[in-house]
Design an enzyme around this catalytic site. Structure first.
Site, PDB file in Angstrom:
ATOM      1  N   VAL A 168      -4.557   3.216   7.891  1.00  0.00           N
ATOM      2  CA  VAL A 168      -5.817   4.294   7.800  1.00  0.00           C
ATOM      3  C   VAL A 168      -6.938   3.360   8.227  1.00  0.00           C
ATOM      4  O   VAL A 168      -7.909   3.994   8.313  1.00  0.00           O
ATOM      5  CB  VAL A 168      -5.144   5.147   6.476  1.00  0.00           C
ATOM      6  CG1 VAL A 168      -5.438   3.938   5.705  1.00  0.00           C
ATOM      7  CG2 VAL A 168      -6.292   6.433   6.335  1.00  0.00           C
TER       8      VAL A 168
ATOM      9  N   TYR B  74      11.802   3.945   6.804  1.00  0.00           N
ATOM     10  CA  TYR B  74      10.428   2.093   6.186  1.00  0.00           C
ATOM     11  C   TYR B  74      10.814   2.187   5.116  1.00  0.00           C
ATOM     12  O   TYR B  74      11.176   0.201   5.245  1.00  0.00           O
ATOM     13  CB  TYR B  74       8.952   2.270   6.788  1.00  0.00           C
ATOM     14  CG  TYR B  74       8.620   1.454   6.486  1.00  0.00           C
ATOM     15  CD1 TYR B  74       8.041   0.687   7.703  1.00  0.00           C
ATOM     16  CD2 TYR B  74       7.460   1.460   4.878  1.00  0.00           C
ATOM     17  CE1 TYR B  74       7.599  -0.493   7.515  1.00  0.00           C
ATOM     18  CE2 TYR B  74       6.790  -0.151   5.188  1.00  0.00           C
ATOM     19  CZ  TYR B  74       6.584  -0.853   5.966  1.00  0.00           C
ATOM     20  OH  TYR B  74       5.734  -2.058   6.414  1.00  0.00           O
TER      21      TYR B  74
ATOM     22  N   ARG C 251      -4.509   3.998  -3.108  1.00  0.00           N
ATOM     23  CA  ARG C 251      -4.138   3.217  -2.505  1.00  0.00           C
ATOM     24  C   ARG C 251      -5.022   1.476  -2.930  1.00  0.00           C
ATOM     25  O   ARG C 251      -5.688   2.106  -2.919  1.00  0.00           O
ATOM     26  CB  ARG C 251      -3.937   3.386  -0.760  1.00  0.00           C
ATOM     27  CG  ARG C 251      -3.657   4.010  -0.039  1.00  0.00           C
ATOM     28  CD  ARG C 251      -2.071   3.736  -0.492  1.00  0.00           C
ATOM     29  NE  ARG C 251      -1.214   4.506   0.400  1.00  0.00           N
ATOM     30  CZ  ARG C 251      -0.522   6.050   0.576  1.00  0.00           C
ATOM     31  NH1 ARG C 251      -0.648   6.603  -1.254  1.00  0.00           N
ATOM     32  NH2 ARG C 251      -0.105   6.899   0.556  1.00  0.00           N
TER      33      ARG C 251
HETATM   34  C1  UD1 Z   1       2.453   1.892   3.751  1.00  0.00           C
HETATM   35  C2  UD1 Z   1       2.763   1.224   2.258  1.00  0.00           C
HETATM   36  C3  UD1 Z   1       2.491  -0.285   2.823  1.00  0.00           C
HETATM   37  C4  UD1 Z   1       2.817  -0.568   4.184  1.00  0.00           C
HETATM   38  C5  UD1 Z   1       2.133   0.006   4.780  1.00  0.00           C
HETATM   39  C6  UD1 Z   1       3.408  -0.720   6.407  1.00  0.00           C
HETATM   40  C7  UD1 Z   1       2.694   2.211   1.270  1.00  0.00           C
HETATM   41  C8  UD1 Z   1       2.024   2.835  -1.142  1.00  0.00           C
HETATM   42  N1  UD1 Z   1       2.831   1.161   0.853  1.00  0.00           N
HETATM   43  O1  UD1 Z   1       1.296   2.788   4.320  1.00  0.00           O
HETATM   44  O2  UD1 Z   1       1.993  -1.233   2.029  1.00  0.00           O
HETATM   45  O3  UD1 Z   1       2.273  -1.965   4.478  1.00  0.00           O
HETATM   46  O4  UD1 Z   1       3.389   1.398   4.668  1.00  0.00           O
HETATM   47  O5  UD1 Z   1       2.147  -0.612   7.129  1.00  0.00           O
HETATM   48  O6  UD1 Z   1       4.085   3.156   0.731  1.00  0.00           O
HETATM   49  N2  UD1 Z   1      -3.821   8.766   6.609  1.00  0.00           N
HETATM   50  C9  UD1 Z   1      -4.927   9.314   6.707  1.00  0.00           C
HETATM   51  N3  UD1 Z   1      -5.607   9.601   8.001  1.00  0.00           N
HETATM   52  C10 UD1 Z   1      -5.052   8.692   8.881  1.00  0.00           C
HETATM   53  C11 UD1 Z   1      -4.015   7.875   8.403  1.00  0.00           C
HETATM   54  C12 UD1 Z   1      -3.025   7.675   7.575  1.00  0.00           C
HETATM   55  O7  UD1 Z   1      -5.421  10.030   6.003  1.00  0.00           O
HETATM   56  O8  UD1 Z   1      -5.536   8.397   9.985  1.00  0.00           O
HETATM   57  C13 UD1 Z   1      -3.828   8.607   5.024  1.00  0.00           C
HETATM   58  C14 UD1 Z   1      -1.106   8.476   5.209  1.00  0.00           C
HETATM   59  O9  UD1 Z   1      -1.227   9.557   5.378  1.00  0.00           O
HETATM   60  C15 UD1 Z   1      -1.506   7.474   3.736  1.00  0.00           C
HETATM   61  C16 UD1 Z   1      -3.399   6.791   3.410  1.00  0.00           C
HETATM   62  O10 UD1 Z   1      -3.502   7.705   5.009  1.00  0.00           O
HETATM   63  O11 UD1 Z   1      -1.901   8.793   2.696  1.00  0.00           O
HETATM   64  C17 UD1 Z   1      -2.550   5.872   3.622  1.00  0.00           C
HETATM   65  O12 UD1 Z   1      -1.654   5.729   5.326  1.00  0.00           O
HETATM   66  P1  UD1 Z   1      -0.835   4.592   5.929  1.00  0.00           P
HETATM   67  O13 UD1 Z   1      -2.280   3.638   6.220  1.00  0.00           O
HETATM   68  O14 UD1 Z   1      -0.168   4.588   7.380  1.00  0.00           O
HETATM   69  O15 UD1 Z   1      -0.342   3.597   5.032  1.00  0.00           O
HETATM   70  P2  UD1 Z   1       0.619   3.697   3.928  1.00  0.00           P
HETATM   71  O16 UD1 Z   1       1.704   4.947   4.474  1.00  0.00           O
HETATM   72  O17 UD1 Z   1       0.154   4.076   3.000  1.00  0.00           O
END
Ligand code: UD1
Length: 318
Positions: free
Chosen positions: A186, A142, A210
């Site tokens: 998330v 991504y 974040r």
């Molecule tokens: C990433 C990018 C963000 C981008 C997005 C795509 C980074 C720092 N950020 O977001 O700018 O817009 O991709 O949409 O790279 N998590 C949980 N439980 C859940 C879901 C997620 O623990 O049910 C955790 C994930 O493992 C992660 C964090 O929450 O560590 C945020 O996840 P998510 O909301 O998917 O976004 P990023 O991957 O951080």
């Protein structure tokens, strides 16, 4: 002005469309409805031209930019985890589609092209906050796809004089973010799990952090980008400029919704970044941007919206 919003029926795109319509612009949307919904445009549907089409399809891209002066390219499959699981499909939606739209825009004489990039391009930089001058170190397909789009924008600026700007969005949240996929953002996942009386899942130890950014800030940055002078093809961070640990975020949501503050832990996701925080001073200089909504204000609006949709769904099924 006649403006195209790709992915305009999606979460961020639909907020941008509403703001543009309110300001009297003529707006066209192209969306393949992979994750967008017509319902997201309910408030403005009489004022918006909607094309069903895929941005990676050159014919659809050409149709979409006819007569257009500025493009907001929001269409994407926005998930780090999904790009690890389905890299080719995500590359088409995030990489190929961006190049296809740029070519169509150039050929149609579009003046300005504003692109939804991502904080993920930084990867695990050793220093916080993350500044645009740091070397990007993508950790996931991504992030690599989004970074390739930034390079194309820079190149199209230099070679063809297209006015381009890549906005590096930092973890955007707000009303209409679709919570229904395991790959969803998330805040949408935590909020809807809590409302449904389920225990949210934390991947890893919950100590990752974040810079969660309310969607209103993104709309504001995009509106400013439409008229800003001195665009040089270089990227700009769009964020709140504050870092929150995931476990603390869950506690804040549980408090706000009056639910138990509990989590189920699963192993950390491949490609996940540990910490993310933006320096927004370039956005301030170039766009006059300042985050107008903080995390608390944004969470209040967002939980209220999910609560209402949860209530409506319950009433329909009850
Ligand atoms: C990433 C990018 C963000 C981008 C997005 C795509 C980074 C720092 N950020 O977001 O700018 O817009 O991709 O949409 O790279 N998590 C949980 N439980 C859940 C879901 C997620 O623990 O049910 C955790 C994930 O493992 C992660 C964090 O929450 O560590 C945020 O996840 P998510 O909301 O998917 O976004 P990023 O991957 O951080």
């Amino acid at each position: 002005m006649k403006i195209l919003v790709t992915g305009g029926a999606g979460f961020i795109g639909s907020h941008i469309v509403e703001a543009l319509v309110r300001r009297g612009h003529r707006v066209r949307v192209i969306d393949n409805f992979f994750s967008g919904h017509r319902g997201n445009l309910a408030a403005v549907k009489a004022d918006v031209e909607i094309l069903r089409g895929d941005c990676a399809d050159p014919a659809a891209a050409r149709r979409s930019v006819r007569g257009i002066e500025a493009v907001f390219h929001e269409g994407a499959i926005p998930s780090v985890a999904r790009s690890v699981a389905e890299p080719l499909r995500c590359h088409r939606a995030n990489g190929t589609a961006t190049l296809t739209m740029l070519l169509a825009a150039r050929d149609a004489g579009v003046r300005r092209f504003i692109y939804a990039s991502s904080s993920s391009v930084y990867g695990d930089t050793p220093t916080l906050p993350k500044r645009e001058t740091m070397e990007p170190r993508p950790l996931s397909p991504y992030a690599a796809e989004k970074l390739s789009g930034e390079h194309y924008l820079r190149i199209f600026h230099r070679l063809f004089g297209l006015e381009t700007l890549s906005l590096r969005y930092f973890n955007i949240f707000g009303p209409r973010q679709d919570p229904s996929s395991p790959y969803s953002g998330v805040i949408s996942r935590f909020t809807t799990a809590l409302l449904a009386g389920q225990t949210p899942v934390i991947y890893g130890d919950g100590q990752q952090s974040r810079d969660f950014t309310y969607v209103g800030n993104v709309v504001d940055a995009n509106l400013r980008a439409l008229t800003a002078r001195g665009l040089d093809g270089e990227p700009v961070n769009v964020a709140a400029g504050r870092r929150v640990v995931l476990r603390a975020l869950l506690s804040a949501l549980a408090r706000e919704l009056g639910r138990p503050d509990e989590a189920r832990h699963e192993p950390a996701r491949a490609g996940d970044v540990k910490h993310s925080l933006a320096d927004v001073s370039r956005a301030r200089r170039l766009l006059g941007y300042r985050p107008r909504w903080d995390l608390e204000g944004g969470l209040k609006k967002t939980t209220a919206w999910y609560r209402e949709s949860h209530r409506l769904r319950d009433r329909r099924s009850g």
